[in-house]
Structures are given as C-alpha cells and as structure tokens.
Write a protein that holds these residues in place. Structure first.
Motif, mmCIF file in Angstrom:
data_model
loop_
_atom_site.group_PDB
_atom_site.id
_atom_site.type_symbol
_atom_site.label_atom_id
_atom_site.label_comp_id
_atom_site.label_asym_id
_atom_site.label_seq_id
_atom_site.Cartn_x
_atom_site.Cartn_y
_atom_site.Cartn_z
ATOM 1 N N VAL A 123 0.819 -1.209 0.000
ATOM 2 C CA VAL A 123 0.000 0.000 0.000
ATOM 3 C C VAL A 123 0.856 1.264 0.000
ATOM 4 N N THR A 124 2.019 1.250 0.659
ATOM 5 C CA THR A 124 2.854 2.459 0.656
ATOM 6 C C THR A 124 3.343 2.766 -0.759
ATOM 7 N N THR A 125 3.705 1.742 -1.501
ATOM 8 C CA THR A 125 4.113 1.941 -2.904
ATOM 9 C C THR A 125 2.962 2.538 -3.693
ATOM 10 N N PHE A 126 1.767 1.974 -3.512
ATOM 11 C CA PHE A 126 0.610 2.482 -4.246
ATOM 12 C C PHE A 126 0.291 3.924 -3.857
ATOM 13 N N LEU A 127 0.334 4.234 -2.574
ATOM 14 C CA LEU A 127 0.027 5.605 -2.147
ATOM 15 C C LEU A 127 1.023 6.607 -2.711
ATOM 16 N N GLU A 128 2.270 6.203 -2.844
ATOM 17 C CA GLU A 128 3.252 7.087 -3.486
ATOM 18 C C GLU A 128 2.894 7.331 -4.948
ATOM 19 N N MET A 129 2.409 6.282 -5.625
ATOM 20 C CA MET A 129 1.972 6.439 -7.018
ATOM 21 C C MET A 129 0.763 7.367 -7.107
ATOM 22 N N ALA A 130 -0.122 7.280 -6.121
ATOM 23 C CA ALA A 130 -1.363 8.050 -6.133
ATOM 24 C C ALA A 130 -1.160 9.494 -5.677
ATOM 25 N N LYS A 131 -0.047 9.764 -5.062
ATOM 26 C CA LYS A 131 0.233 11.083 -4.476
ATOM 27 C C LYS A 131 -0.018 12.213 -5.477
ATOM 28 N N GLY A 132 -0.746 13.219 -4.999
ATOM 29 C CA GLY A 132 -0.998 14.408 -5.811
ATOM 30 C C GLY A 132 -2.217 14.301 -6.713
ATOM 31 N N GLY A 133 -2.871 13.164 -6.699
ATOM 32 C CA GLY A 133 -4.065 12.990 -7.545
ATOM 33 C C GLY A 133 -5.280 12.688 -6.704
ATOM 34 N N GLN A 134 -6.369 12.469 -7.378
ATOM 35 C CA GLN A 134 -7.618 12.110 -6.707
ATOM 36 C C GLN A 134 -7.605 10.609 -6.432
#
Length: 138
Positions: A123-134
């Motif tokens: 999940v931390t990897t995914f949240l980094e990918m999602a950072k700055g978006g909706q």
C-alpha cells in the motif's frame, strides 16, 4: 484533452459487480481523457483478477435487479467492466494487487492474469503512485 498532469487512483476493495462496473467506467473514461490511472485491487476485489476469477457476485439487496441490468447492458451493447478495464490498460492505466492481502490469501504474482495485473505491491508503494491525484475508494 488532459494536460497529462491529471491523475486518478482507485482502491478497489469490493468484489461485487455493482462496484466493479464503476471501476471499469471510471478507468476507461479517465484513461481516454489522458489521465494517469492507477488501480489498486485489495480485499475481495483481487479475486476478480485471478487467472481463474471468481464468478460474478451481486449484493443480496440487488440480486432481483441483476437480470434486468444485465439484459439492459447487453441491449445497449455496453462492454463488461473487465473489457472496459482492458481498454483502459490499453490506454496506459496500471493495475496493481495488494501484496499483503494476496499473501494472506496464499496467492502469488503468477496466480493473477498477467494481461490485467501490472504488479503486486504494498500500500505504501501504491500511495506514493497516487500522491498528488484524486483517490477513490470503491
């Protein structure tokens, strides 16, 4: 058309068809608009990405409406949520499976459909990918 800076990420937990249809619709539309699209399947939803996925499931409260909806989708020639997801992937969308949930279920990367799943990540990897978006939770 998007400037390429727009981003939408989805955390998909539910494995029921009423939740998966919007995943297909949103991912396809966002990818068509040029958004960066990242989808993280966890919980019951990850079982839909297996090489041998679980059959369609509708919530009990919607089961009586499922046949009418399925007939209507066929009548208007709407693609399945899975076909929409494949189309989104063809436009650059990325699909990930939760490493913790897959390990808890005894599943490995090779158990998932390689045409659908880009990687198994935490999940931390995914949240980094999602950072700055909706981020949408479905």
């Amino acid at each position: 058309m998007s400037s390429g800076k727009d981003k939408v990420s989805m955390i998909v937990f539910s494995g029921t068809e009423d939740k998966l249809i919007p995943v297909g619709v949103i991912s396809q539309a966002a990818a068509a608009l040029g958004y960066e699209v990242n989808i993280f399947f966890t919980g019951w939803a990850m079982f839909k990405l297996l090489k041998n996925p679980t059959p369609p499931i509708w919530p009990k409260e919607f089961e009586q409406f499922a046949p009418r909806l399925q007939e209507g989708m066929a009548r208007i020639k709407a693609p399945t949520w899975l076909d929409m997801l494949r189309e989104a992937k063809g436009m650059g969308a990325k699909v990930y499976v939760c490493s913790m949930m897959s390990a808890a279920a005894g599943l490995k990367r090779e158990d998932f459909d390689p045409e659908l799943v880009d990687d198994v990540v935490g999940v931390t990897t995914f949240l980094e990918m999602a950072k700055g978006g909706q981020v949408l939770f479905i």
